[in-house]
Design a protein around this motif. Structure first.
Motif, PDB file in Angstrom:
ATOM      1  N   CYS A   1     -47.149 -18.522 -11.549  1.00  7.40           N
ATOM      2  CA  CYS A   1     -47.676 -17.829 -10.363  1.00  7.40           C
ATOM      3  C   CYS A   1     -48.876 -16.962 -10.742  1.00  7.40           C
ATOM      4  CB  CYS A   1     -46.588 -16.976  -9.730  1.00  7.40           C
ATOM      5  SG  CYS A   1     -45.190 -17.912  -9.074  1.00  7.40           S
ATOM      6  N   HIS A   2     -48.780 -16.327 -11.892  1.00  5.20           N
ATOM      7  CA  HIS A   2     -49.876 -15.501 -12.393  1.00  5.20           C
ATOM      8  C   HIS A   2     -51.148 -16.325 -12.547  1.00  5.20           C
ATOM      9  CE1 HIS A   2     -52.136 -12.770 -14.950  1.00  5.20           C
ATOM     10  NE2 HIS A   2     -52.036 -13.582 -15.979  1.00  5.20           N
ATOM     11  N   LEU A   3     -51.024 -17.529 -13.075  1.00  4.72           N
ATOM     12  CA  LEU A   3     -52.195 -18.383 -13.246  1.00  4.72           C
ATOM     13  C   LEU A   3     -52.770 -18.789 -11.889  1.00  4.72           C
ATOM     14  CD1 LEU A   3     -53.998 -19.709 -15.336  1.00  4.72           C
ATOM     15  CD2 LEU A   3     -52.590 -21.749 -15.169  1.00  4.72           C
ATOM     16  N   GLY A   4     -51.888 -19.064 -10.934  1.00  5.32           N
ATOM     17  CA  GLY A   4     -52.375 -19.360  -9.588  1.00  5.32           C
ATOM     18  C   GLY A   4     -53.162 -18.198  -9.010  1.00  5.32           C
ATOM     19  N   ALA A   5     -52.714 -16.972  -9.289  1.00  6.54           N
ATOM     20  CA  ALA A   5     -53.427 -15.785  -8.816  1.00  6.54           C
ATOM     21  C   ALA A   5     -54.775 -15.648  -9.522  1.00  6.54           C
ATOM     22  CB  ALA A   5     -52.587 -14.529  -9.042  1.00  6.54           C
TER      23      ALA A   5
ATOM     24  N   THR B   1     -37.024 -16.452 -20.985  1.00  6.26           N
ATOM     25  CA  THR B   1     -37.931 -17.599 -21.118  1.00  6.26           C
ATOM     26  C   THR B   1     -38.245 -18.210 -19.763  1.00  6.26           C
ATOM     27  OG1 THR B   1     -37.005 -18.081 -23.310  1.00  6.26           O
ATOM     28  CG2 THR B   1     -38.256 -19.833 -22.227  1.00  6.26           C
ATOM     29  N   ALA B   2     -37.197 -18.451 -18.959  1.00  5.83           N
ATOM     30  CA  ALA B   2     -37.401 -19.097 -17.660  1.00  5.83           C
ATOM     31  C   ALA B   2     -38.192 -18.204 -16.711  1.00  5.83           C
ATOM     32  CB  ALA B   2     -36.041 -19.453 -17.047  1.00  5.83           C
ATOM     33  N   ALA B   3     -37.794 -16.928 -16.600  1.00  7.23           N
ATOM     34  CA  ALA B   3     -38.422 -16.045 -15.613  1.00  7.23           C
ATOM     35  C   ALA B   3     -39.876 -15.752 -15.965  1.00  7.23           C
ATOM     36  CB  ALA B   3     -37.632 -14.740 -15.491  1.00  7.23           C
ATOM     37  N   VAL B   4     -40.164 -15.439 -17.240  1.00  8.39           N
ATOM     38  CA  VAL B   4     -41.539 -15.103 -17.590  1.00  8.39           C
ATOM     39  C   VAL B   4     -42.430 -16.341 -17.520  1.00  8.39           C
ATOM     40  CG1 VAL B   4     -41.456 -15.466 -20.113  1.00  8.39           C
ATOM     41  CG2 VAL B   4     -42.942 -13.706 -19.155  1.00  8.39           C
ATOM     42  N   SER B   5     -41.875 -17.521 -17.796  1.00  8.70           N
ATOM     43  CA  SER B   5     -42.669 -18.750 -17.722  1.00  8.70           C
ATOM     44  C   SER B   5     -43.028 -19.082 -16.282  1.00  8.70           C
ATOM     45  CB  SER B   5     -41.910 -19.914 -18.366  1.00  8.70           C
ATOM     46  OG  SER B   5     -41.669 -19.667 -19.740  1.00  8.70           O
ATOM     47  N   LEU B   6     -42.044 -18.995 -15.383  1.00 10.81           N
ATOM     48  CA  LEU B   6     -42.315 -19.272 -13.970  1.00 10.81           C
ATOM     49  C   LEU B   6     -43.220 -18.194 -13.367  1.00 10.81           C
ATOM     50  CD1 LEU B   6     -38.760 -20.458 -12.856  1.00 10.81           C
ATOM     51  CD2 LEU B   6     -40.789 -21.877 -13.251  1.00 10.81           C
TER      52      LEU B   6
ATOM     53  N   ARG C   1     -44.026 -20.378 -22.093  1.00 10.04           N
ATOM     54  CA  ARG C   1     -44.852 -19.777 -21.038  1.00 10.04           C
ATOM     55  C   ARG C   1     -46.233 -20.422 -21.003  1.00 10.04           C
ATOM     56  NH1 ARG C   1     -48.657 -15.433 -21.744  1.00 10.04           N
ATOM     57  NH2 ARG C   1     -49.158 -14.428 -19.757  1.00 10.04           N
ATOM     58  N   GLY C   2     -46.821 -20.623 -22.178  1.00 14.10           N
ATOM     59  CA  GLY C   2     -48.153 -21.212 -22.237  1.00 14.10           C
ATOM     60  C   GLY C   2     -48.188 -22.641 -21.733  1.00 14.10           C
ATOM     61  N   VAL C   3     -47.161 -23.420 -22.089  1.00 18.10           N
ATOM     62  CA  VAL C   3     -47.110 -24.821 -21.644  1.00 18.10           C
ATOM     63  C   VAL C   3     -47.013 -24.896 -20.122  1.00 18.10           C
ATOM     64  CG1 VAL C   3     -45.720 -26.920 -21.691  1.00 18.10           C
ATOM     65  CG2 VAL C   3     -46.160 -25.673 -23.816  1.00 18.10           C
ATOM     66  N   LEU C   4     -46.109 -24.103 -19.538  1.00 16.49           N
ATOM     67  CA  LEU C   4     -45.947 -24.143 -18.086  1.00 16.49           C
ATOM     68  C   LEU C   4     -47.179 -23.592 -17.364  1.00 16.49           C
ATOM     69  CD1 LEU C   4     -42.189 -23.217 -17.514  1.00 16.49           C
ATOM     70  CD2 LEU C   4     -43.288 -25.454 -17.607  1.00 16.49           C
TER      71      LEU C   4
ATOM     72  N   LEU D   1     -40.289 -13.080  -9.465  1.00 14.44           N
ATOM     73  CA  LEU D   1     -39.763 -13.557 -10.742  1.00 14.44           C
ATOM     74  C   LEU D   1     -39.688 -12.438 -11.778  1.00 14.44           C
ATOM     75  CD1 LEU D   1     -41.590 -16.958 -10.618  1.00 14.44           C
ATOM     76  CD2 LEU D   1     -39.111 -16.688 -10.875  1.00 14.44           C
ATOM     77  N   ILE D   2     -40.576 -11.463 -11.688  1.00 16.78           N
ATOM     78  CA  ILE D   2     -40.449 -10.291 -12.563  1.00 16.78           C
ATOM     79  C   ILE D   2     -39.169  -9.533 -12.218  1.00 16.78           C
ATOM     80  CG2 ILE D   2     -41.458  -8.051 -13.161  1.00 16.78           C
ATOM     81  CD1 ILE D   2     -44.215  -9.376 -12.766  1.00 16.78           C
ATOM     82  N   ALA D   3     -38.841  -9.471 -10.911  1.00 18.95           N
ATOM     83  CA  ALA D   3     -37.601  -8.815 -10.486  1.00 18.95           C
ATOM     84  C   ALA D   3     -36.388  -9.487 -11.111  1.00 18.95           C
ATOM     85  CB  ALA D   3     -37.491  -8.825  -8.965  1.00 18.95           C
ATOM     86  N   ALA D   4     -36.452 -10.817 -11.319  1.00 19.43           N
ATOM     87  CA  ALA D   4     -35.336 -11.531 -11.937  1.00 19.43           C
ATOM     88  C   ALA D   4     -35.083 -11.050 -13.357  1.00 19.43           C
ATOM     89  CB  ALA D   4     -35.612 -13.034 -11.935  1.00 19.43           C
ATOM     90  N   LEU D   5     -36.128 -10.530 -14.023  1.00 17.41           N
ATOM     91  CA  LEU D   5     -35.981 -10.042 -15.391  1.00 17.41           C
ATOM     92  C   LEU D   5     -35.153  -8.758 -15.464  1.00 17.41           C
ATOM     93  CD1 LEU D   5     -39.608 -10.687 -16.698  1.00 17.41           C
ATOM     94  CD2 LEU D   5     -37.528 -11.852 -17.467  1.00 17.41           C
ATOM     95  N   LEU D   6     -34.901  -8.135 -14.313  1.00 13.35           N
ATOM     96  CA  LEU D   6     -34.053  -6.938 -14.305  1.00 13.35           C
ATOM     97  C   LEU D   6     -32.618  -7.267 -14.723  1.00 13.35           C
ATOM     98  CD1 LEU D   6     -35.378  -5.247 -11.046  1.00 13.35           C
ATOM     99  CD2 LEU D   6     -35.739  -4.482 -13.398  1.00 13.35           C
TER     100      LEU D   6
END
Length: 477
Positions: free
Chosen positions: A383-387, A374-379, A322-325, A356-361
């Motif tokens: 988006c979170h960083l963009g916000a 890993t994939a969903a929280v990283s992506l 998550r940090g790298v992405l 992407l949080i919805a994908a974690l469901l």
């Protein structure tokens, strides 16, 4: 879709060149912000070991976090304004020195009282560093591509600091003991402090209006009460008497603060500034992105270790990706903002985060869920960083230099409150559920709804769908 030309910058797709001095200034300011972000998370995994070493009970361990959070959040607005009036660099240097000394005290603490004193002084130093550091950044780099790039790097390191703290905290504690987590922070301060005086320009308002003492007392008291209530509720729930009393007191004090600011000639917070669409809706977007992502990280940490039975190290690796992405996203965010404008980017980032949080469901008990998480929280974190970056630019754009400390104080207060509020409000649904997996799903579902609803509200408030957006009062038209 029309491009938001009000906020896009000509040739913004070309990376702006920074002079050697600009790069050094940016290094000092970003290193200080990274150090503070690191402090929020580096101690978390060390708490059980720390408690056993210092003789702190399990119930008392929450104060290791709360003792830092109270002053760091409660004094942000006040210190931001003091920096505006009496010198941002001066207060930044005082904050650095205090943070470094406090980190040494926490490193060599001999009992719970000395450790908690060190943590509280760290929080006080952070309250001086964060708003003055960001206002020095926004006044040093002119509005446009240079500032966007500087804020992008700062936002990336802010997000990376939380992630590095989670990974480094466990490694340092296992290798050198819990004291090394505090020692690391003192090393950061010792590196940054000697460089800052010769590099950072002094800046303050041209005149020196009187400090709004009644406003300072009510807003600081209100934030202290609110942060205490929410921090305590995260561990003990909202039924405790002290949580109820301080929550009510905090809300009453903040209401009194608004009343005082509407009547005083020289307010601590300019209410016309709060009525700017960019400031009001930008901070709402920031509050949601911080609070909801901190909640996701919290419940995923529980899920990965309690449901999938990953070790602390393996959990750290998940968040390491998550940090790298997030760092990758930080390098491209200024270009996206330059193309679409910060307001459109803010709305789009919230939509991406919520989706992407919805994908974690879809998380379950199978080993494949590790890859989905890993994939969903990283992506989602990209988006979170963009916000994060776009809301910071949205709030501070168009604000006069003499009010940058106030504007950045609002930005950083939003960050602190957002980080604090999400876990007690939603995370408790997972920790109190009879079935942890079911509780995690409930939290993620609510998280998704809140983020997507916020995206709609922010888009409407900033009128991003109608083209260019003016920085006008919320009540206008």
């Amino acid at each position: 879709m029309a491009i938001d030309t009000t906020n896009s910058v000509p040739d913004a797709l070309d990376t702006p060149r920074l002079s050697t001095r600009d790069k050094l200034v940016l290094f000092v300011l970003c290193a200080a912000q990274f150090m503070v972000a690191l402090d929020f998370s580096v101690l978390n995994v060390a708490l059980p070991v720390l408690g056993a070493d210092l003789g702190m009970s399990t119930s008392a361990l929450q104060w290791a976090v709360t003792a830092f959070a109270l002053p760091s959040g409660g004094f942000l607005l006040l210190f931001g304004r003091i920096g505006d009036l009496y010198g941002r660099r001066k207060l930044f240097l005082v904050g650095l020195a205090l943070f470094g000394a406090a980190s040494l005290l926490a490193t060599f603490a001999w009992d719970p009282a000395s450790f908690l004193a060190g943590r509280a002084l760290q929080g006080l130093g952070a309250a001086a560093i964060v708003p003055t550091g960001m206002s020095l950044l926004t006044t040093t780099f002119p509005e446009g591509p240079a500032r966007d790039r500087a804020l992008g790097i700062s936002g990336t390191l802010l997000s990376l600091g939380f992630t590095v703290g989670m990974v480094a905290g466990g490694t340092l504690t296992d290798t050198f003991g819990w004291r090394s987590t505090m020692g690391l922070l003192s090393v950061f301060a010792l590196i940054v402090l000697p460089l800052a005086p010769g590099l950072l320009p002094e800046s303050r308002t041209p005149d020196r209006p009187r400090l709004d003492v009644p406003g300072a007392i009510t807003v600081t008291g209100g934030l202290l009460s609110l942060i205490y209530a929410l921090s305590t509720a995260a561990d003990h729930g909202f039924g405790r008497a002290d949580v109820i009393v301080t929550l009510i007191a905090g809300l009453l004090l903040l209401a009194a603060f608004v009343k005082i600011e509407s009547r005083t000639a020289q307010p601590l917070v300019s209410l016309p500034m709060l009525r700017r669409r960019t400031v009001a809706w930008g901070n709402i977007g920031g509050l949601v992105t911080f609070s909801m992502m901190s909640t996701v990280v919290f419940v995923l940490t529980l899920y990965l270790q309690e449901v999938l039975h990953l070790s602390a190290f393996e959990t750290g690796l998940v968040f390491g990706v998550r940090g790298v992405l997030s760092a990758v996203a930080g390098t491209y965010a200024p270009r996206v903002i330059g193309r679409f404008g910060p307001r459109r980017t803010l709305v789009g980032s919230l939509v991406g985060q919520g989706t992407l949080i919805a994908a974690l469901l879809g998380l379950g008990t199978g080993s494949w869920s590790v890859w989905l998480a890993t994939a969903a929280v990283s992506l989602a974190s990209m988006c979170h960083l963009g916000a994060i970056i776009s809301y910071g630019i949205t709030v501070t754009s168009g604000v006069p230099d003499e009010e940058q400390g106030l504007a950045t104080g609002l930005v950083t207060s939003t960050q602190q409150v957002g980080i604090t509020v999400g876990i007690p409000l939603l995370g408790v649904l997972a920790t109190t559920s009879d079935d942890l997996l079911s509780g995690v799903h409930t939290v993620l579902a609510l998280d998704t709804v809140i983020v997507l609803a916020a995206a709609v509200l922010v888009a409407t408030g900033l009128r991003v769908r109608s083209g260019a957006v003016e920085a006008e009062p919320v009540g206008a038209r």
